[in-house]
Design an enzyme around this catalytic site. Structure first.
Site, mmCIF file in Angstrom:
data_model
loop_
_atom_site.group_PDB
_atom_site.id
_atom_site.type_symbol
_atom_site.label_atom_id
_atom_site.label_comp_id
_atom_site.label_asym_id
_atom_site.label_seq_id
_atom_site.Cartn_x
_atom_site.Cartn_y
_atom_site.Cartn_z
ATOM 1 C CB VAL A 72 3.716 0.027 3.708
ATOM 2 C CG1 VAL A 72 2.307 0.528 3.396
ATOM 3 C CG2 VAL A 72 4.707 1.187 3.647
ATOM 4 C CD GLU A 73 1.137 -4.865 1.963
ATOM 5 O OE1 GLU A 73 0.202 -5.323 2.640
ATOM 6 O OE2 GLU A 73 0.978 -4.365 0.832
ATOM 7 C CB SER A 74 3.055 -6.884 8.294
ATOM 8 O OG SER A 74 4.464 -7.021 8.137
ATOM 9 C CE1 TYR A 155 0.855 -0.807 0.456
ATOM 10 C CE2 TYR A 155 1.869 -0.627 -1.708
ATOM 11 C CZ TYR A 155 1.701 -1.301 -0.521
ATOM 12 O OH TYR A 155 2.380 -2.472 -0.308
#
Length: 256
Positions: A72-74, A155
């Site tokens: 999800v971050e990168s 998120y």
């Protein structure tokens, strides 16, 4: 418009476009990454598997949770950079990198270890609540109180969706987890002491049937909990520990 004016305007417009492109934060490619197939995500994660597994073992956080956060971050882009200075696979904020002595935020190994260590500390802070841990990783500890509301449910849902694919239990587990998250109060703790059935990110941590656990150097009660799968409160009660629940290397803790 004469040629000189037109040329100047064209140059100015081109320069403005170049500047606008350079100012766009390099985070868009992570959007929707959790919706990729399990095979696709596993392939992306494979390049970093050794570092992820080592960090998972060292910091007591499941490899599946680390991979889900990276998704999800990168989306597994080691050179990712966010608009606020976040760097690398786990998008570590500058302050977080300093906190864990990360000298190179773009180094996959350093970044993964820093992010995993932070997740481990957050799991301690939120008494094992995976939802609160993931929420705080994204929104900051100051914005997520223990047993409080989760401000960034979208998120958290994305991370849990990715976890369902990495856990080896397929997308049905992910969907069930998401549905359960929606229905249950956000203050409910993850059933981390039942790793075989809860389908949440501690499911692939080691468990033990042993009746005792020998404390290692640097262990806390929560580290013992993550290493054994036994509820921290049960460990505290069985061993008559009193606040701040300090334990020492070599100490033998009862588990049953």
């Amino acid at each position: 418009m004469n040629k000189s004016v037109f040329s100047a305007a064209s140059i100015a417009l081109t320069a403005a476009l170049i500047m606008s492109v350079n100012l766009i934060p390099n985070t868009a490619y992570a959007a929707g990454c959790q919706t990729l197939s399990s095979d696709n995500l596993q392939e992306r994660a494979s390049a970093y598997q050794p570092a992820i597994q080592t960090a998972a073992s060292q910091h007591g956080v499941s490899a599946s949770l680390i991979k889900a956060v990276i998704t999800v971050e990168s989306c597994f882009r080691s050179k990712a950079r966010g608009s606020l200075g976040e760097k690398g696979l786990m998008q570590l904020m500058p302050a977080t990198a300093r906190r864990f002595n990360i000298s190179n935020g773009y180094s996959p190994q350093q970044n993964i270890h820093g992010g995993a260590r932070y997740l481990g500390l957050l799991l301690q802070r939120y008494d094992g609540s995976v939802q609160h841990t993931v929420a705080a990783y994204n929104a900051g500890e100051g914005n997520v109180k223990p047993n409080g509301r989760i401000p960034n449910k979208s998120y958290v849902s994305k991370v849990l969706e990715a976890y369902g694919k990495f856990s080896g239990k397929g997308e049905k587990v992910a969907s069930a987890t998401l549905e359960t998250t929606k229905k249950q109060p956000v203050t409910q703790k993850a059933a981390w002491n039942k790793p075989a059935s809860h389908g949440l990110p501690w499911a692939d941590l080691p468990t033990t049937s042993s009746s005792t656990y020998t404390v290692k150097a640097g262990d806390t009660v929560y580290a013992a909990m993550r290493n054994t799968g036994i509820n921290a409160k049960r460990i505290i009660r069985l061993n008559g520990l009193s606040a701040p629940y300090a334990i020492k290397a070599g100490q033998v803790l009862r588990l049953h």
